[in-house]
Design an enzyme around this catalytic site. Structure first.
Site, mmCIF file in Angstrom:
data_model
loop_
_atom_site.group_PDB
_atom_site.id
_atom_site.type_symbol
_atom_site.label_atom_id
_atom_site.label_comp_id
_atom_site.label_asym_id
_atom_site.label_seq_id
_atom_site.Cartn_x
_atom_site.Cartn_y
_atom_site.Cartn_z
ATOM 1 C CB SER A 146 -4.338 3.025 1.816
ATOM 2 O OG SER A 146 -3.397 3.522 2.537
ATOM 3 C CD GLU A 253 -2.698 6.841 -2.563
ATOM 4 O OE1 GLU A 253 -2.932 7.527 -2.119
ATOM 5 O OE2 GLU A 253 -2.777 5.499 -2.051
ATOM 6 C CG HIS A 321 -4.399 8.108 1.765
ATOM 7 N ND1 HIS A 321 -3.601 7.656 0.857
ATOM 8 C CD2 HIS A 321 -4.781 7.319 2.750
ATOM 9 C CE1 HIS A 321 -3.114 6.874 0.852
ATOM 10 N NE2 HIS A 321 -4.150 6.401 2.408
#
Length: 351
Positions: A146, A253, A321
């Protein structure tokens, strides 16, 4: 809090100015790829893991203690970062403190690896304060995802150290996640497939249609892996920490981003000429996307933005995630097969 919802709650705050020494350090040129790559030691039970919070913190101290128990359950001892429990609104303490914890963990000969407690927001703010010389002299596993994307790619760019896009400490390790963690960081299987979707689950009420591979463009390509969270990769463009996209396999992502926002960020990469430089593209999971009736689908956006490329492009590996999550070594050589929809690691990322 997820990255998107956290950003929505942010208020304006001035960046903390870096010291003169830190600014000077941030101006150093990237390590040439012809130079020797740095591979950290593989993880062995009994090693000491340094736990740091480079971005945001969890809400409660009990969540930190949970993360410590998770790391211990994997067979490691834990050394807490000096500022592990600090919180400054949406940041895990002041920039200088978060950067100091990372620098200290790499400088500490008693620490064997560095795991990030969580992502959130704030890692790009500390990049000018990192001691890349110390990190280069003390190669260690660095693990997170992230917002940690900025940290992983900047360290690989500046030092040549292979870093690892994978689970944070403050999460449950599913059976799948543990297997991927083990084969990449402990057993160091080579070659090995990365992020192949798990078998379909037959439990009542469990829907697994998301765990499928979409092949946008076929062919094979080899290159070193760079990437991670799309929002963070875009935030590095035009900075001294922008990844080198040339001949790389780019993996991306994101979470909580509507298709039009993903479109905007991919368009930014395209207009900047970065998509024309890569050897291949792997799209992981784009979860919790906000959609409406008049929106393009996520599949449409990803397919259209890559339609003009002549490199293999696939979607659906277990990157992002999601509970079932793989570990991707940033900087390691891999092969993307657009026909079979597989990403294969070609070299051991650890020694």
């Amino acid at each position: 809090m997820l990255r998107r919802s956290l950003l929505k709650s942010m208020v304006a705050a001035p960046l903390v100015a870096a010291s003169g020494a830190a600014v000077a350090n941030s101006g150093k040129t990237a390590v040439a790829e012809s130079d020797r790559l740095l591979r950290p030691k593989r993880l062995v039970k009994g090693m000491t893991v340094g736990l740091v919070t480079p971005a945001s913190n969890v809400w409660e101290d009990e969540d930190i203690r949970f993360a410590i128990d998770v790391v211990k359950s994997l067979g490691f001892r834990v050394k807490e970062g000096k500022h592990l429990y600090q919180r400054t609104q949406y940041l895990a303490g002041p920039d200088a403190a978060r950067a100091a914890d990372i620098n200290d963990m790499f400088a500490d000969s008693g620490v064997d690896a560095v795991f990030c407690l969580r992502g959130g927001y704030g890692t790009p703010r500390i990049l000018p304060m990192l001691d890349f010389d110390t990190i280069r002299r003390n190669p260690k596993v660095l693990l997170g995802y992230s917002d940690i994307t900025a940290l992983l790619n900047a360290i690989f760019l500046r030092t040549g150290l292979i870093t690892f896009h994978g689970p944070i400490a403050a999460q449950n390790f599913t059976d799948y996640t543990l297997r991927e963690f083990t084969k990449v960081l402990v057993d160091v299987e080579n070659p090995t497939l990365l992020g192949a979707p798990p078998p379909f689950e037959t439990a009542p009420g469990r829907v697994e249609k998301e765990n499928r591979i979409t092949r946008f463009r076929g062919g094979r390509a080899r290159g070193r892996l760079v990437g991670g969270n799309l929002s963070l990769i875009c935030s590095l463009l035009g900075t001294p920490f922008e990844p080198d996209f040339r001949d790389k396999i780019l993996f991306l992502e994101d979470v909580g981003e509507a298709p039009y926002r993903v479109d905007r960020m991919l368009t930014q990469l395209w207009l900047a000429g970065k998509l024309d430089q890569v050897a291949g593209i792997v799209f992981g999971k784009f979860t919790e996307a906000e959609t409406s009736g008049n929106s393009f689908s996520m599949e449409h956006v990803l397919r259209e933005r890559c339609a003009a490329l002549s490199v293999p492009v696939v979607r659906g590996l277990m990157i992002g995630h999601v509970e079932d999550q793989t570990v991707v070594p940033v900087g390691a050589m891999a092969e993307l097969d657009g026909d079979s929809g597989t990403l294969r690691l070609l070299e051991a990322p650890l020694r």
